[in-house]
Enzyme design. Structure first.
Site, PDB file in Angstrom:
ATOM      1  N   ASN A 137       7.357 -42.974  19.954  1.00 45.14           N
ATOM      2  CA  ASN A 137       7.215 -40.972  20.087  1.00 45.14           C
ATOM      3  C   ASN A 137       7.551 -41.594  21.661  1.00 45.14           C
ATOM      4  O   ASN A 137       7.418 -42.675  22.320  1.00 45.14           O
ATOM      5  CB  ASN A 137       5.372 -41.498  21.045  1.00 45.14           C
ATOM      6  CG  ASN A 137       5.017 -39.578  21.671  1.00 45.14           C
ATOM      7  OD1 ASN A 137       5.288 -38.741  20.996  1.00 45.14           O
ATOM      8  ND2 ASN A 137       4.713 -40.032  22.601  1.00 45.14           N
TER       9      ASN A 137
ATOM     10  N   TYR B 241       6.845 -40.169  31.363  1.00 44.79           N
ATOM     11  CA  TYR B 241       5.250 -40.142  32.074  1.00 44.79           C
ATOM     12  C   TYR B 241       5.202 -40.562  33.810  1.00 44.79           C
ATOM     13  O   TYR B 241       5.396 -42.201  32.966  1.00 44.79           O
ATOM     14  CB  TYR B 241       4.362 -40.336  31.200  1.00 44.79           C
ATOM     15  CG  TYR B 241       4.174 -40.290  29.145  1.00 44.79           C
ATOM     16  CD1 TYR B 241       3.745 -38.821  28.775  1.00 44.79           C
ATOM     17  CD2 TYR B 241       4.309 -41.120  28.910  1.00 44.79           C
ATOM     18  CE1 TYR B 241       3.135 -38.322  27.794  1.00 44.79           C
ATOM     19  CE2 TYR B 241       4.199 -40.795  27.369  1.00 44.79           C
ATOM     20  CZ  TYR B 241       3.946 -39.228  27.432  1.00 44.79           C
ATOM     21  OH  TYR B 241       3.328 -39.134  25.741  1.00 44.79           O
TER      22      TYR B 241
ATOM     23  N   TRP C  74       0.326 -41.214  31.072  1.00 40.48           N
ATOM     24  CA  TRP C  74       0.178 -40.215  29.774  1.00 40.48           C
ATOM     25  C   TRP C  74      -1.302 -39.324  29.833  1.00 40.48           C
ATOM     26  O   TRP C  74      -2.540 -40.321  29.565  1.00 40.48           O
ATOM     27  CB  TRP C  74       0.140 -40.909  28.395  1.00 40.48           C
ATOM     28  CG  TRP C  74      -0.086 -42.404  28.103  1.00 40.48           C
ATOM     29  CD1 TRP C  74      -1.800 -42.131  28.060  1.00 40.48           C
ATOM     30  CD2 TRP C  74       0.299 -43.315  27.142  1.00 40.48           C
ATOM     31  NE1 TRP C  74      -2.086 -43.758  27.042  1.00 40.48           N
ATOM     32  CE2 TRP C  74      -0.813 -44.308  27.513  1.00 40.48           C
ATOM     33  CE3 TRP C  74       1.643 -44.466  27.061  1.00 40.48           C
ATOM     34  CZ2 TRP C  74      -0.544 -45.291  26.531  1.00 40.48           C
ATOM     35  CZ3 TRP C  74       1.871 -45.297  27.129  1.00 40.48           C
ATOM     36  CH2 TRP C  74       1.054 -45.543  26.441  1.00 40.48           C
TER      37      TRP C  74
ATOM     38  N   GLU D 202      10.871 -37.537  18.895  1.00 40.18           N
ATOM     39  CA  GLU D 202      11.857 -36.508  20.037  1.00 40.18           C
ATOM     40  C   GLU D 202      13.597 -37.578  20.149  1.00 40.18           C
ATOM     41  O   GLU D 202      14.005 -36.389  20.191  1.00 40.18           O
ATOM     42  CB  GLU D 202      11.548 -37.806  21.229  1.00 40.18           C
ATOM     43  CG  GLU D 202       9.829 -36.865  21.993  1.00 40.18           C
ATOM     44  CD  GLU D 202       8.667 -37.205  21.336  1.00 40.18           C
ATOM     45  OE1 GLU D 202       8.867 -38.246  20.842  1.00 40.18           O
ATOM     46  OE2 GLU D 202       7.776 -36.396  21.903  1.00 40.18           O
TER      47      GLU D 202
ATOM     48  N   ASP E 202       2.247 -33.089  43.077  1.00 43.72           N
ATOM     49  CA  ASP E 202       2.171 -32.638  41.982  1.00 43.72           C
ATOM     50  C   ASP E 202       3.154 -31.224  41.394  1.00 43.72           C
ATOM     51  O   ASP E 202       3.558 -30.583  42.400  1.00 43.72           O
ATOM     52  CB  ASP E 202       1.122 -33.090  40.934  1.00 43.72           C
ATOM     53  CG  ASP E 202       1.367 -33.450  38.914  1.00 43.72           C
ATOM     54  OD1 ASP E 202       2.372 -33.755  38.466  1.00 43.72           O
ATOM     55  OD2 ASP E 202       0.697 -34.374  39.222  1.00 43.72           O
TER      56      ASP E 202
END
Ligand SMILES: Cc1cc2nc3c(=O)[nH]c(=O)nc-3n(C[C@H](O)[C@H](O)[C@H](O)COP(=O)(O)O)c2cc1C
Ligand SMILES: [Mn+2]
Length: 484
Positions: A171, A175, A189, A236, A285
């Site tokens: 994967n 993150y 994550w 990915e 964020d």
């Protein structure tokens, strides 16, 4: 055109006038963030990728905002415009191969003779020109402080590579990583994400360590792929290979059995103890708010490998629009055909910057039966990370979902809130600060389609006001005469 690495992408951006070099000295703390924030909200002519060549105290230049416009994002993925991504995906869906789009993508990895999407395993690569193990220190990297209330400095554009401890499946996720000290990072994550599932598997099987490699840089399609919400089991790197039309070259880490892009700029190798947790955040964020400090896993560094003279790629997130909005737009265009495969009535979809992805999804549909909009909302809430969408507005096929003024007009004019708003509860984005409980809360679906006999409406639905075609034509013809 497929870029081999970040440098080729930078050269292309520069040759097209999309990149600005900044040779004035700047500090890694807040200054780069403030400059970048201004540019990401500036008119298109000013909104450029930035290469800071003199970051005080560092030899390494900092690249930021490289994906921060429709043109740059399209260039990164080798298409003329982002809508071309939908067409490419739609063509793949038409492949005479059984299964859904994602089944096909899964198979692409094993059918590399048919489609050259699979990774190429190489014995060495530029990302390992320099190797440091015991002496490796994060202090050598110009990692930014993004916002004044942040708990520390953050790596914001990383490609985090993990493997499923049972199946070994890869994967890659983007993150963020908080710098705790020169050899330790917070690993943010979220529990809904791919690598968090690997961590749960590690816990379940009693593994002591998860080996992790973090790539910074690499070719732009691979960087994008780390941010793409692909379903579990879709690699990915295969996806990136398909986007590029050329497999990604991977090289094995020096201290971990994890492969990384051979053409990355910098690689951080290390491990996560699946049982360890540490307070991470607050962090300014992409919601425009500081996400709260919470317990997250911890990454321990075992090596840094890098090019001789690396470039440090990064981004900042904050009040939208910023660079991440464009990474999300690419995802929206890529996923539209897959949504349409499950929901053929869907015409278009928009996740506007103001909705920061999970707060607002607008879809247009060809409505055919009572409750049709609710069916579409319910289906979307069941599709991958769409489960986190807080508000879904459904409009009719003729509405331009990208015109927020039109959507606001229709979505308020066409609803009887008692009848047309569906409120449910479900999983919420980690970053949602308004839900009563963390990660679980209310969701709202708004059926803003026109209502008619299908909906059993008790009054007749009015016609929309439109000027006659002949008068519009006459006024257009005579426009100059009016002197307006
Ligand atoms: C700039 C940027 C920063 C991100 N930071 C995080 C993060 O800190 N934690 C997280 O879980 N997702 C983060 N995301 C979203 C994930 O990258 C995205 O959900 C992706 O699908 C994760 O990969 P996965 O589906 O393989 O887990 C970020 C995305 C972008 C574009
Ligand atoms: Mn994934």
């Amino acid at each position: 055109m497929a870029f081999t690495d970040l440098r080729e992408f930078i050269a292309e951006l520069e040759s097209r006038g999309h990149l600005q070099r900044v040779s004035a000295p700047v500090t890694r703390d807040l200054e780069i963030a403030e400059i970048t924030d201004r540019l990401s909200k500036a008119p298109a002519a000013q909104n450029k990728a930035l290469l800071f060549e003199k970051v005080q105290g560092f030899d390494t230049p900092v690249l930021i905002n490289a994906f921060g416009s429709a043109e740059r994002m399209a260039l990164a993925l080798g298409v003329e415009g982002l809508n071309d991504l939908s067409e490419r995906i739609a063509k793949l869906l038409d492949l005479k191969m059984p299964g859904t789009f994602f089944d096909k993508l899964r198979k692409l990895g094993t059918l590399i003779d048919v489609v050259k999407a699979g990774p190429k395993h190489v014995g060495s690569g530029p990302c390992q020109e320099m190797v440091e193990t015991d002496s490796a220190s994060l202090a050598s990297l110009p990692i930014l402080t993004c916002w004044p209330g942040d708990a520390g400095r953050y790596i914001t554009l990383p490609l985090v590579f993990t493997r499923d401890p049972v199946t070994s499946a890869r994967n890659v996720g983007m993150y963020r990583l908080q710098v705790f000290d020169d050899r330790t990072l917070g690993m943010h994550w979220q529990m809904h994400k791919g690598s968090a599932e690997h961590q749960r598997e590690a816990l379940r099987t009693g593994a002591e360590r998860m080996e992790v490699a973090i790539a910074l840089g690499g070719d732009p399609a691979t960087i994008y792929a780390a941010s793409a919400p692909l379903p579990p089991g879709v690699d990915e790197i295969v996806f990136s290979g398909w986007l590029r039309g050329r497999g990604v070259e991977l090289v094995r880490g020096k201290t971990v059995d994890v492969e990384v892009p051979a053409h990355a700029e910098i690689v951080l190798e290390g491990y996560v103890d699946p049982r360890e947790r540490r307070l991470e955040g607050p962090f300014g964020d992409h919601t425009g708010y500081y996400s709260l400090a919470r317990e997250y896993p911890v990454f321990h560094l075992t090596a840094i490998t890098r090019r001789r003279q690396p470039i440090y790629p990064t981004t900042i997130v904050g009040r939208p629009p910023q660079e991440d909005y464009w990474l999300g737009k690419a995802t929206e265009r890529i996923f539209l055909p897959t949504v349409r495969m499950v929901l053929p009535e869907v015409v278009d979809m928009n996740m506007p910057a103001e909705g920061v992805f999970h707060n607002l999804v607008i879809v247009s549909i060809r409505k055919r039966y009572p409750g049709h909009a609710r069916k579409v909302m319910s289906a979307l809430w069941g599709m991958g990370l769409m489960m986190l969408a807080k508000t879904i507005i459904v409009v009719s096929d003729h509405v331009d979902v990208h015109d927020l003024s039109e959507v606001a007009w229709r979505a308020t004019a066409n609803i009887d809130p008692k009848r047309d708003i569906m409120v449910i509860e479900g999983p919420m984005d980690d970053l949602d600060h308004a839900a009563l409980r963390h990660r679980f809360g209310g969701k709202m679906g708004i059926d803003a389609t026109e209502k008619g006999p299908l909906d059993d409406i008790q009054q007749s639905w009015p016609e929309e006001i439109v000027m006659s075609a002949s008068m519009r034509e006459q006024v257009s013809r005579r426009w100059k005469e009016y002197g307006l």
